[in-house]
Design a protein around this motif. Structure first.
Motif, PDB file in Angstrom:
ATOM      1  N   ASP A 169       1.127  -1.276  -0.308  1.00  0.00           N
ATOM      2  CA  ASP A 169       0.145   0.237  -0.354  1.00  0.00           C
ATOM      3  C   ASP A 169       0.759   0.855   0.013  1.00  0.00           C
ATOM      4  OD1 ASP A 169      -1.506   2.207   0.117  1.00  0.00           O
ATOM      5  OD2 ASP A 169      -2.179   1.835   2.494  1.00  0.00           O
ATOM      6  N   PHE A 170       0.856   2.223  -1.184  1.00  0.00           N
ATOM      7  CA  PHE A 170       1.787   3.042  -1.535  1.00  0.00           C
ATOM      8  C   PHE A 170       1.119   4.618  -1.062  1.00  0.00           C
ATOM      9  CE2 PHE A 170       3.630  -0.016  -3.602  1.00  0.00           C
ATOM     10  CZ  PHE A 170       5.275  -0.065  -3.234  1.00  0.00           C
ATOM     11  N   HIS A 171       0.204   3.983  -0.462  1.00  0.00           N
ATOM     12  CA  HIS A 171      -0.816   5.513   0.416  1.00  0.00           C
ATOM     13  C   HIS A 171      -1.747   6.049  -0.479  1.00  0.00           C
ATOM     14  CE1 HIS A 171       2.146   7.825   3.762  1.00  0.00           C
ATOM     15  NE2 HIS A 171       2.546   6.534   3.778  1.00  0.00           N
ATOM     16  N   GLY A 172      -2.748   5.100  -0.399  1.00  0.00           N
ATOM     17  CA  GLY A 172      -3.842   5.873  -1.471  1.00  0.00           C
ATOM     18  C   GLY A 172      -3.065   4.288  -2.981  1.00  0.00           C
ATOM     19  N   HIS A 173      -2.357   3.928  -2.996  1.00  0.00           N
ATOM     20  CA  HIS A 173      -1.771   3.010  -4.446  1.00  0.00           C
ATOM     21  C   HIS A 173      -1.671   1.564  -4.009  1.00  0.00           C
ATOM     22  CE1 HIS A 173      -1.609   6.939  -6.967  1.00  0.00           C
ATOM     23  NE2 HIS A 173      -1.278   7.941  -5.806  1.00  0.00           N
TER      24      HIS A 173
ATOM     25  N   GLU B 259       8.448  -0.506   0.441  1.00  0.00           N
ATOM     26  CA  GLU B 259       7.218   0.248   0.245  1.00  0.00           C
ATOM     27  C   GLU B 259       7.859   1.484   1.162  1.00  0.00           C
ATOM     28  OE1 GLU B 259       3.063  -1.551   1.445  1.00  0.00           O
ATOM     29  OE2 GLU B 259       4.564  -0.410   3.730  1.00  0.00           O
ATOM     30  N   ARG B 260       8.228   1.683   2.476  1.00  0.00           N
ATOM     31  CA  ARG B 260       8.810   2.137   3.186  1.00  0.00           C
ATOM     32  C   ARG B 260       9.586   3.698   2.255  1.00  0.00           C
ATOM     33  NH1 ARG B 260       5.879  -0.452   6.220  1.00  0.00           N
ATOM     34  NH2 ARG B 260       4.503  -0.093   7.616  1.00  0.00           N
TER      35      ARG B 260
ATOM     36  N   HIS C 217       7.096  11.193  -2.170  1.00  0.00           N
ATOM     37  CA  HIS C 217       6.446  12.375  -1.202  1.00  0.00           C
ATOM     38  C   HIS C 217       7.272  13.714  -1.733  1.00  0.00           C
ATOM     39  CE1 HIS C 217       3.042  10.888   0.512  1.00  0.00           C
ATOM     40  NE2 HIS C 217       3.262   9.773   0.233  1.00  0.00           N
TER      41      HIS C 217
ATOM     42  N   VAL D  72       7.329   4.780  -0.679  1.00  0.00           N
ATOM     43  CA  VAL D  72       6.796   6.427  -0.591  1.00  0.00           C
ATOM     44  C   VAL D  72       7.135   6.866   0.096  1.00  0.00           C
ATOM     45  CG1 VAL D  72       4.738   6.810   1.413  1.00  0.00           C
ATOM     46  CG2 VAL D  72       4.670   4.609   0.767  1.00  0.00           C
ATOM     47  N   GLN D  73       9.018   7.409   0.817  1.00  0.00           N
ATOM     48  CA  GLN D  73       8.812   8.566   1.256  1.00  0.00           C
ATOM     49  C   GLN D  73       9.631   9.086   0.138  1.00  0.00           C
ATOM     50  OE1 GLN D  73      12.846   7.700   3.979  1.00  0.00           O
ATOM     51  NE2 GLN D  73      14.476   8.218   2.643  1.00  0.00           N
TER      52      GLN D  73
ATOM     53  N   ARG E 177       8.105  -5.007   2.823  1.00  0.00           N
ATOM     54  CA  ARG E 177       7.346  -3.735   4.200  1.00  0.00           C
ATOM     55  C   ARG E 177       8.891  -2.469   4.198  1.00  0.00           C
ATOM     56  NH1 ARG E 177       3.067  -4.567   3.064  1.00  0.00           N
ATOM     57  NH2 ARG E 177       1.969  -6.836   4.095  1.00  0.00           N
TER      58      ARG E 177
END
Length: 228
Positions: A183-187, A218-219, A226, A222-223, A215
């Motif tokens: 889960d990429f913050h909504g994606h 993933e993080r 953004h 995401v970092q 995970r």
């Protein structure tokens, strides 16, 4: 005649050496359960059932089973430690990168090599964070649900109908895979590993370390998503 005499003397010498060894090491026989049972078993008498001997044979059978089980547990523990070391080394390698492009290159090269797989893909629905990438790629909306259904992970044979969609041109050669939903913050997204070896990923394998690696990846993505 001389040869026979020499062989007899040699046999006697061997027996004397064995006796001397056992006299110096009285616990040798007692500590070897199977040898001790064979030495202490009493000869059977015709028409008489030796219950003690039968019990010993049963115990020896169980002992052999326990030994085999113990060896299997030890081998499994060693394999798990080796895999754990591989995952930890892979994660440390990913943490060294300083950009999303660098992470993409690391995944396609060092990560695949460290894990012994042929392909590693990170797919993100409706979002392609890099213009040119080898491993971190965009995917069509609904693709994750179509592949995963309600599952969080998949481990086992590659689905030939989905192979190209997930692994590109290399998909046709892949035989086993491990996939984790991300889960990429909504994606919605996927972390997918595949190998030509059909035995590398099999149903029932533990996935704790695979999930940990997914995970972390993933993080990191995401970092940088953004920060763009």
């Amino acid at each position: 005649m001389s040869t026979t005499t020499d062989e007899t003397r040699s046999g006697q010498l061997d027996i004397e050496m064995i006796r001397e060894f056992l006299m110096r090491n009285p616990d040798f026989v007692r500590e070897d359960a199977e040898l001790f049972a064979r030495v202490t078993e009493s000869p059977s008498t015709e028409g008489v059932i030796d219950i003690g001997n039968a019990a010993r044979e049963k115990l020896m059978g169980e002992l052999r089973q326990y030994k085999a089980m113990n060896e299997s547990i030890v081998e499994t523990a060693r394999a798990n430690l080796a895999i754990q070391s591989q995952i930890h080394a892979a994660v440390l390698g990913l943490l060294e990168v300083d950009s999303l492009a660098g992470l993409d290159r690391k995944i396609s090269s060092r990560l695949t090599g460290a894990l012994g797989v042929d392909v590693c893909r990170v797919l993100i629905e409706g979002h392609a964070p890099l213009k040119s990438a080898e491993s971190i790629l965009g995917a069509s909306e609904g693709m994750v649900s179509s592949v995963m259904d309600e599952r969080v992970e998949i481990v086992g044979p590659v689905d030939a109908e989905r192979a190209h969609e997930i692994y590109g041109q290399q998909g046709a050669r892949m035989r086993s895979q491990a996939i984790v939903r991300l889960d990429f913050h909504g994606h919605d997204g996927l972390f997918a590993l595949a190998a030509r070896d059909p035995q590398l990923f099999q149903f029932g394998q533990g996935t704790e370390l695979l999930n940990f690696l997914a995970r972390v990846t993933e993080r990191l993505i995401v970092q940088w998503m953004h920060q763009r």
